[in-house]
Design a protein around this motif. Sequence first.
Motif, PDB file in Angstrom:
ATOM      1  N   MET A 158       0.842  -1.161   0.000  1.00  0.00           N
ATOM      2  CA  MET A 158       0.000   0.000   0.000  1.00  0.00           C
ATOM      3  C   MET A 158       0.897   1.236   0.000  1.00  0.00           C
ATOM      4  O   MET A 158       1.869   1.308   0.749  1.00  0.00           O
ATOM      5  N   ALA A 159       0.615   2.184  -0.834  1.00  0.00           N
ATOM      6  CA  ALA A 159       1.415   3.390  -0.977  1.00  0.00           C
ATOM      7  C   ALA A 159       1.175   4.338   0.200  1.00  0.00           C
ATOM      8  O   ALA A 159       0.080   4.395   0.761  1.00  0.00           O
ATOM      9  N   VAL A 160       2.242   5.055   0.563  1.00  0.00           N
ATOM     10  CA  VAL A 160       2.191   5.984   1.685  1.00  0.00           C
ATOM     11  C   VAL A 160       2.805   7.303   1.260  1.00  0.00           C
ATOM     12  O   VAL A 160       3.815   7.335   0.556  1.00  0.00           O
ATOM     13  N   LYS A 161       2.172   8.390   1.683  1.00  0.00           N
ATOM     14  CA  LYS A 161       2.717   9.725   1.445  1.00  0.00           C
ATOM     15  C   LYS A 161       3.060  10.317   2.799  1.00  0.00           C
ATOM     16  O   LYS A 161       2.271  10.224   3.741  1.00  0.00           O
ATOM     17  N   ILE A 162       4.267  10.920   2.913  1.00  0.00           N
ATOM     18  CA  ILE A 162       4.619  11.592   4.152  1.00  0.00           C
ATOM     19  C   ILE A 162       4.771  13.080   3.867  1.00  0.00           C
ATOM     20  O   ILE A 162       5.207  13.477   2.793  1.00  0.00           O
ATOM     21  N   THR A 163       4.353  13.900   4.829  1.00  0.00           N
ATOM     22  CA  THR A 163       4.413  15.357   4.696  1.00  0.00           C
ATOM     23  C   THR A 163       5.165  15.911   5.897  1.00  0.00           C
ATOM     24  O   THR A 163       4.829  15.604   7.038  1.00  0.00           O
ATOM     25  N   HIS A 164       6.205  16.713   5.618  1.00  0.00           N
ATOM     26  CA  HIS A 164       6.986  17.317   6.699  1.00  0.00           C
ATOM     27  C   HIS A 164       6.136  18.383   7.380  1.00  0.00           C
ATOM     28  O   HIS A 164       5.516  19.213   6.715  1.00  0.00           O
ATOM     29  N   LEU A 165       6.087  18.351   8.701  1.00  0.00           N
ATOM     30  CA  LEU A 165       5.207  19.252   9.445  1.00  0.00           C
ATOM     31  C   LEU A 165       5.655  20.710   9.373  1.00  0.00           C
ATOM     32  O   LEU A 165       4.813  21.609   9.393  1.00  0.00           O
ATOM     33  N   ALA A 166       6.958  20.981   9.266  1.00  0.00           N
ATOM     34  CA  ALA A 166       7.445  22.362   9.242  1.00  0.00           C
ATOM     35  C   ALA A 166       7.495  22.944   7.837  1.00  0.00           C
ATOM     36  O   ALA A 166       7.060  24.067   7.600  1.00  0.00           O
ATOM     37  N   SER A 167       8.011  22.170   6.870  1.00  0.00           N
ATOM     38  CA  SER A 167       8.236  22.716   5.533  1.00  0.00           C
ATOM     39  C   SER A 167       7.122  22.401   4.534  1.00  0.00           C
ATOM     40  O   SER A 167       7.041  23.035   3.488  1.00  0.00           O
ATOM     41  N   GLY A 168       6.299  21.389   4.825  1.00  0.00           N
ATOM     42  CA  GLY A 168       5.248  20.999   3.894  1.00  0.00           C
ATOM     43  C   GLY A 168       5.723  20.103   2.770  1.00  0.00           C
ATOM     44  O   GLY A 168       4.952  19.761   1.876  1.00  0.00           O
ATOM     45  N   GLN A 169       7.008  19.701   2.782  1.00  0.00           N
ATOM     46  CA  GLN A 169       7.543  18.815   1.750  1.00  0.00           C
ATOM     47  C   GLN A 169       6.793  17.492   1.770  1.00  0.00           C
ATOM     48  O   GLN A 169       6.535  16.933   2.831  1.00  0.00           O
ATOM     49  N   GLN A 170       6.431  16.987   0.577  1.00  0.00           N
ATOM     50  CA  GLN A 170       5.723  15.715   0.468  1.00  0.00           C
ATOM     51  C   GLN A 170       6.572  14.724  -0.306  1.00  0.00           C
ATOM     52  O   GLN A 170       7.157  15.068  -1.333  1.00  0.00           O
ATOM     53  N   ARG A 194      11.636   4.588   7.141  1.00  0.00           N
ATOM     54  CA  ARG A 194      13.112   4.597   7.068  1.00  0.00           C
ATOM     55  C   ARG A 194      13.615   5.947   6.579  1.00  0.00           C
ATOM     56  O   ARG A 194      14.555   6.504   7.122  1.00  0.00           O
ATOM     57  N   TYR A 195      12.971   6.496   5.559  1.00  0.00           N
ATOM     58  CA  TYR A 195      13.361   7.813   5.049  1.00  0.00           C
ATOM     59  C   TYR A 195      13.203   8.880   6.132  1.00  0.00           C
ATOM     60  O   TYR A 195      14.087   9.714   6.336  1.00  0.00           O
ATOM     61  N   ALA A 196      12.078   8.861   6.826  1.00  0.00           N
ATOM     62  CA  ALA A 196      11.816   9.866   7.859  1.00  0.00           C
ATOM     63  C   ALA A 196      12.841   9.783   8.982  1.00  0.00           C
ATOM     64  O   ALA A 196      13.287  10.810   9.499  1.00  0.00           O
ATOM     65  N   GLU A 197      13.240   8.576   9.356  1.00  0.00           N
ATOM     66  CA  GLU A 197      14.203   8.409  10.434  1.00  0.00           C
ATOM     67  C   GLU A 197      15.611   8.829  10.020  1.00  0.00           C
ATOM     68  O   GLU A 197      16.298   9.517  10.769  1.00  0.00           O
ATOM     69  N   ILE A 198      16.041   8.423   8.831  1.00  0.00           N
ATOM     70  CA  ILE A 198      17.427   8.651   8.416  1.00  0.00           C
ATOM     71  C   ILE A 198      17.621  10.030   7.800  1.00  0.00           C
ATOM     72  O   ILE A 198      18.531  10.775   8.172  1.00  0.00           O
ATOM     73  N   MET A 199      16.760  10.392   6.860  1.00  0.00           N
ATOM     74  CA  MET A 199      16.964  11.630   6.097  1.00  0.00           C
ATOM     75  C   MET A 199      16.132  12.801   6.617  1.00  0.00           C
ATOM     76  O   MET A 199      16.503  13.947   6.415  1.00  0.00           O
ATOM     77  N   GLY A 200      15.029  12.499   7.278  1.00  0.00           N
ATOM     78  CA  GLY A 200      14.088  13.556   7.625  1.00  0.00           C
ATOM     79  C   GLY A 200      14.086  14.027   9.060  1.00  0.00           C
ATOM     80  O   GLY A 200      13.207  14.776   9.457  1.00  0.00           O
ATOM     81  N   ARG A 240       3.997  13.687   8.913  1.00  0.00           N
ATOM     82  CA  ARG A 240       2.636  13.153   8.975  1.00  0.00           C
ATOM     83  C   ARG A 240       2.522  12.068   7.908  1.00  0.00           C
ATOM     84  O   ARG A 240       2.807  12.304   6.732  1.00  0.00           O
ATOM     85  N   PHE A 241       2.108  10.873   8.299  1.00  0.00           N
ATOM     86  CA  PHE A 241       2.001   9.730   7.399  1.00  0.00           C
ATOM     87  C   PHE A 241       0.557   9.585   6.938  1.00  0.00           C
ATOM     88  O   PHE A 241      -0.363   9.605   7.752  1.00  0.00           O
ATOM     89  N   THR A 242       0.369   9.428   5.609  1.00  0.00           N
ATOM     90  CA  THR A 242      -0.964   9.298   5.032  1.00  0.00           C
ATOM     91  C   THR A 242      -0.962   8.126   4.062  1.00  0.00           C
ATOM     92  O   THR A 242      -0.079   8.015   3.214  1.00  0.00           O
ATOM     93  N   ILE A 243      -1.975   7.261   4.162  1.00  0.00           N
ATOM     94  CA  ILE A 243      -2.126   6.156   3.213  1.00  0.00           C
ATOM     95  C   ILE A 243      -2.757   6.706   1.946  1.00  0.00           C
ATOM     96  O   ILE A 243      -3.748   7.432   1.992  1.00  0.00           O
ATOM     97  N   VAL A 244      -2.167   6.371   0.795  1.00  0.00           N
ATOM     98  CA  VAL A 244      -2.705   6.799  -0.496  1.00  0.00           C
ATOM     99  C   VAL A 244      -3.833   5.845  -0.859  1.00  0.00           C
ATOM    100  O   VAL A 244      -3.602   4.650  -1.050  1.00  0.00           O
ATOM    101  N   PRO A 245      -5.084   6.333  -0.925  1.00  0.00           N
ATOM    102  CA  PRO A 245      -6.223   5.443  -1.180  1.00  0.00           C
ATOM    103  C   PRO A 245      -6.245   4.907  -2.612  1.00  0.00           C
ATOM    104  O   PRO A 245      -5.847   5.592  -3.549  1.00  0.00           O
TER     105      PRO A 245
END
Length: 65
Positions: free
Chosen positions: A1-13, A24-30, A37-42
């Motif tokens: 299932m696809a997931v979209k993450i959005t940075h809370l300060a910058s709005g980067q998606q 993994r991306y959020a922990e290492i790079m973000g 904020r994690f969102t499931i892509v419907p």
Amino acid sequence: MAVKITHLASGQQVRFANADGARRYAEIMGGGVDKWRFTIVPGDSGTPGMPAAVVNVPVWRTVAR
């Protein structure tokens, strides 16, 4: 299932084929999962042509000498 993450300060998606890659991306790079904020892509089963299994790729940090 696809997931979209959005940075809370910058709005980067950033969009990922699965939640493990997004986490993994959020922990290492973000800067940590608490800054995203994690969102499931419907209605999407992930990237077409990509395997459903999670592949862990080692990450080496370069150190300036």
